[in-house]
Motif scaffolding. Structure first.
Motif, short mmCIF file in Angstrom:
data_model
loop_
_atom_site.label_atom_id
_atom_site.label_comp_id
_atom_site.label_asym_id
_atom_site.label_seq_id
_atom_site.Cartn_x
_atom_site.Cartn_y
_atom_site.Cartn_z
N PHE A 145 0.84 -1.21 0.00
CA PHE A 145 0.00 0.00 0.00
C PHE A 145 0.87 1.26 0.00
O PHE A 145 1.67 1.48 0.90
CB PHE A 145 -0.90 -0.02 1.24
N GLN A 146 0.69 2.10 -1.04
CA GLN A 146 1.43 3.37 -1.14
C GLN A 146 0.51 4.44 -1.70
O GLN A 146 0.71 4.97 -2.78
CB GLN A 146 2.67 3.21 -2.04
N TYR A 147 -0.56 4.74 -0.97
CA TYR A 147 -1.50 5.82 -1.30
C TYR A 147 -2.16 5.65 -2.67
O TYR A 147 -2.05 6.53 -3.52
CB TYR A 147 -0.80 7.17 -1.21
N PRO A 148 -2.86 4.54 -2.89
CA PRO A 148 -3.59 4.37 -4.15
C PRO A 148 -4.84 5.23 -4.21
O PRO A 148 -5.29 5.78 -3.20
CB PRO A 148 -3.95 2.88 -4.14
N LEU A 149 -5.43 5.31 -5.39
CA LEU A 149 -6.70 5.99 -5.61
C LEU A 149 -7.82 4.95 -5.64
O LEU A 149 -7.58 3.79 -6.00
CB LEU A 149 -6.67 6.77 -6.93
N PHE A 150 -9.05 5.39 -5.30
CA PHE A 150 -10.15 4.45 -5.17
C PHE A 150 -11.44 4.99 -5.80
O PHE A 150 -11.67 6.20 -5.82
CB PHE A 150 -10.45 4.17 -3.69
N ALA A 151 -12.26 4.05 -6.26
CA ALA A 151 -13.65 4.34 -6.64
C ALA A 151 -14.51 3.17 -6.16
O ALA A 151 -14.10 2.01 -6.26
CB ALA A 151 -13.79 4.51 -8.14
N VAL A 152 -15.68 3.49 -5.62
CA VAL A 152 -16.64 2.47 -5.19
C VAL A 152 -17.96 2.80 -5.85
O VAL A 152 -18.39 3.96 -5.86
CB VAL A 152 -16.81 2.47 -3.65
N TRP A 153 -18.61 1.80 -6.42
CA TRP A 153 -19.90 2.07 -7.07
C TRP A 153 -20.84 0.88 -6.98
O TRP A 153 -20.45 -0.24 -6.68
CB TRP A 153 -19.71 2.50 -8.52
N LEU A 154 -22.11 1.18 -7.23
CA LEU A 154 -23.19 0.19 -7.20
C LEU A 154 -23.60 -0.15 -8.63
O LEU A 154 -23.68 0.73 -9.49
CB LEU A 154 -24.39 0.75 -6.44
N ALA A 155 -23.84 -1.43 -8.88
CA ALA A 155 -24.30 -1.89 -10.19
C ALA A 155 -25.45 -2.87 -9.99
O ALA A 155 -25.68 -3.37 -8.88
CB ALA A 155 -23.16 -2.55 -10.95
N ASP A 156 -26.18 -3.14 -11.07
CA ASP A 156 -27.25 -4.12 -10.97
C ASP A 156 -26.67 -5.54 -10.98
O ASP A 156 -25.45 -5.73 -10.98
CB ASP A 156 -28.30 -3.91 -12.06
N SER A 157 -27.55 -6.53 -11.03
CA SER A 157 -27.12 -7.92 -10.88
C SER A 157 -26.20 -8.40 -12.00
O SER A 157 -25.43 -9.35 -11.81
CB SER A 157 -28.34 -8.85 -10.81
N VAL A 158 -26.24 -7.74 -13.17
CA VAL A 158 -25.37 -8.15 -14.28
C VAL A 158 -24.19 -7.21 -14.45
O VAL A 158 -23.41 -7.35 -15.39
CB VAL A 158 -26.17 -8.26 -15.60
N GLY A 159 -24.08 -6.22 -13.56
CA GLY A 159 -22.90 -5.36 -13.58
C GLY A 159 -23.09 -4.01 -14.23
O GLY A 159 -22.11 -3.27 -14.38
N ASN A 160 -24.32 -3.66 -14.60
CA ASN A 160 -24.55 -2.34 -15.20
C ASN A 160 -24.50 -1.25 -14.13
O ASN A 160 -25.15 -1.35 -13.08
CB ASN A 160 -25.93 -2.30 -15.88
N TYR A 161 -23.74 -0.22 -14.40
CA TYR A 161 -23.52 0.88 -13.46
C TYR A 161 -24.82 1.55 -13.05
O TYR A 161 -25.69 1.82 -13.88
CB TYR A 161 -22.58 1.90 -14.10
N ILE A 162 -24.96 1.83 -11.74
CA ILE A 162 -26.10 2.57 -11.23
C ILE A 162 -25.65 3.93 -10.69
O ILE A 162 -26.11 4.97 -11.16
CB ILE A 162 -26.84 1.79 -10.13
N GLU A 163 -24.76 3.92 -9.71
CA GLU A 163 -24.26 5.19 -9.17
C GLU A 163 -22.96 4.97 -8.40
O GLU A 163 -22.66 3.86 -7.93
CB GLU A 163 -25.29 5.86 -8.27
N THR A 164 -22.21 6.06 -8.25
CA THR A 164 -20.97 6.04 -7.49
C THR A 164 -21.27 6.20 -6.01
O THR A 164 -22.08 7.05 -5.63
CB THR A 164 -20.02 7.15 -7.97
#
Length: 342
Positions: A145-164
């Motif tokens: 670990f050396q200060y990485p960047l992150f994103a977390v998001w929600l998707a539907d059951s097949v992986g389609n993006y819903i929101e961050t």
């Protein structure tokens, strides 16, 4: 049971328990010592059961405080209350009560040449996140670990993006504190980083004015979920809108600059203008995921997020690459990632 025999058993087991307990407190121990201590602890408990049976009448009088003054009559209640308070404090790791355990643990680790790891967590609360369901992500940092960047998001059951659900603020605005060096000082500046979190940015699917999927300035959909980039172990608390009868997936993408390896070397892609030019690259981003179904929403649920694959090394597309054979140290950025649905 014979009282004399029972008394001898209690005294001998108590001596063995005391000796093995002191040994285990101050000295690194193996399975043989732990087995000895456990066996005689169980034997001591069994002997105490017979001791109570043999002495139930006097013990009952002790507890009830028979023929004692009003204050002494409730002695057993006071002792029980104090013991309960101490047990509760120890169970929930009260800092003062935990010092005795911590001292012994540190003493043993010193003999083994170990150091206690820090389990301090950076809390990242997103009070402006909107929804009926609390979502938390806990990440315990790994050795790389050396200060990485992150994103977390929600998707539907097949992986389609819903929101961050969370995005590092520097990516949400494309403004980095150490963006431009002027003399001996660094000034904040806009830096376009399409290689940083390409799977999330393409899943989000919104192009900026320069044609990149990376946000520019402050995007309206990210205002409530952008936060400080963690610098160690962290817990992100967010919210989202969830239908209790549906199935969802939660994704996290992480990426760390300059973590080259034998395959993803500095000169691996000389014709790539981002990888060998403007990008702050190394091994590509990693994507983890966990699924939420209706059963998980009935009560507080914890799930380990599993590594699925990696993003494009310079962010040219939003594909998920399942082949992880060329990923090395990047797998150790996170020791574990746990999703909590509350």
């Amino acid at each position: 049971m014979d009282r004399r025999l029972l008394g001898n058993i209690l005294i001998i087991t108590l001596v063995i328990l005391a000796g093995s307990g002191i040994y285990m407190y101050f000295t690194p121990f193996g399975k043989n010592v732990a087995s000895l201590h456990t066996f005689f602890a169980l034997l001591f408990i069994l002997a105490m059961v017979f001791h109570i049976i043999n002495n139930k009448l006097p013990l009952s009088n002790y507890i009830k405080g028979k023929k004692k003054t009003q204050l002494k009559k409730y002695q057993s209640v006071y002792v029980f209350s104090i013991a309960t308070g101490l047990a509760t404090g120890l169970y929930f790791n009260h800092p003062y009560l935990n010092k005795l355990y911590a001292f012994g643990n540190q003493w043993r680790n010193q003999q083994l040449g170990k150091q206690d790891a820090s389990f301090d967590y950076q809390m990242i609360d997103l009070p402006n996140a909107v929804g009926n369901q609390a979502i938390s992500i806990e990440l315990k940092k790994g050795e790389a670990f050396q200060y990485p960047l992150f994103a977390v998001w929600l998707a539907d059951s097949v992986g389609n993006y819903i929101e961050t659900l969370y995005i590092s603020r520097v990516i949400a605005s494309s403004t980095f504190d150490y963006g431009n060096k002027v003399g001996d000082k660094w000034d904040a500046a806009v830096k376009r980083r399409p290689e940083a979190l390409p799977y999330w940015s393409h899943q989000r699917g919104i192009k900026a004015v320069d044609g990149l999927y990376v946000p520019l300035a402050n995007a309206a959909d990210l205002d409530g979920v952008s936060g400080a980039t963690p610098t160690g172990n962290f817990l992100i608390n967010s919210k989202t809108e969830i239908d209790n009868n549906s199935t969802y997936k939660v994704f996290i993408e992480l990426n760390q600059s300059y973590d080259w390896n034998d395959f993803y070397s500095e000169d691996k892609f000389p014709e790539d203008k981002i990888y060998s030019g403007s990008g702050q690259v190394g091994q590509p981003s990693l994507i983890y995921s966990a699924e939420i179904n209706s059963n998980d929403l009935a009560a507080t649920t914890y799930k380990f997020m599993e590594l699925l694959g990696h993003g494009h090394h310079s962010g040219k597309d939003g594909n998920l690459y399942a082949d992880l054979s060329n990923i090395t140290t990047a797998k150790n950025i996170a020791d574990r990632i746990i999703l909590k649905v509350d």
